[in-house]
Motif scaffolding. Sequence first.
Motif: not given
Length: 379
Positions: A78-82, A95-104, A106-107, A111-115
């Motif tokens: 999120k620090g890089i994104a913002l 597709e197989i990242e830890h939830p703390s990466v995957y859900e970050a 997704k969040s 905010l308009g980011f494309e993943i």
Amino acid sequence: MIYLDNSATTKPHPEVLKSFQQVSDKFFANPSSIHHLGGETEKLLLKAKQQAAQILQVDPEEIIFTSGGTEGNNIAIKGIALQHQGRGKHIITSEIEHPSVYEACKSLEQLGFEITYLPVDQNGVVSIEELEKSIRNDTILISIMHVNNEIGTIQPIKKIGEIANKYPKLFFHVDHVQGLGKIPVDLKRYGIDLCTMSGHKINGLKGTGILYKSKRTKLFPLFHGGEQEGNVRSGTENLAGAVAMVKALRLIQERQKNEKNKLYNLQRYLREELEKIEGVEINSPPHGALHIMNFSVPGIKPEVMIHILGEQDIYISTKSACSSKHLDESRIVTACGLGIERSKSALRVSLSYDNTQEELEIFLNKFKKAIQQLKEVME
């Protein structure tokens, strides 16, 4: 007790606990306080950073102490994104990242980011070619884990770093939580800009961790306040936790150097014995991390198996501890294309340098009996 859930957490080393206690007792002042005791506390904090930097072969100002993997991953992504959204809102992950990466990630879509979520092959490995093809002019970040926490896949992060380095405005983040102390990483040589580490996975304490941030990398802080940790993570520093993290880091690096063969022999024995058991399907790749073994017994609910073994003081798990309360299929095993039956029945044994072959022999014996017992009930 036979504890085989070390990827969820590890037992703290006595020396780590001792260092935490000593620092908590003698250096309890706020490092930001201007009095003498605050100054001494700040000196110890700087010393801890210097020691961590020396072990990781980076500069002290590139070390940020965190509360662990989830916080480190969120600060990085999120620090890089913002901070850099003005020149692009595209991020690449898998597709197989830890939830703390995957859900970050997704969040950030909200905010308009494309993943771009890269697919993986049957061994859980991303395609270097697909990754390179996914990079666009507006790509600002690649975030790929080093070792998968469920099945032990090792990603080609050195090659990914080489690709990322061709694009000067692109940042490369690695979740190194499961690889730390098991598989060495040269942060500078691999071209990594951000790297997440966690204390409680290496016989350290919960609530401790490190985020490596290269000098060239600018992050938008998620916390605002007293500008601690280079204005990236405001809040009074957990000095005792930082010292304990460095102690755990030093100890695990020594064990990685001296006991790698032991872990290799344990994993080879475990895989060979599991392959002999009728009905067991191994999900971990043959050349994955030495401490993680994921396997399925299609038709048997994993929570039932875990309960039976737990009653006998043997502890294994299903998937990531962060998502194991959700008793559906494993997102990771599904992404590898191994089928719904294997995905719904996946179990994980994760080893530490403290485990022994005798413990694995007992586990395998009880595991085989449990399979037989459950099959008889189902008939």
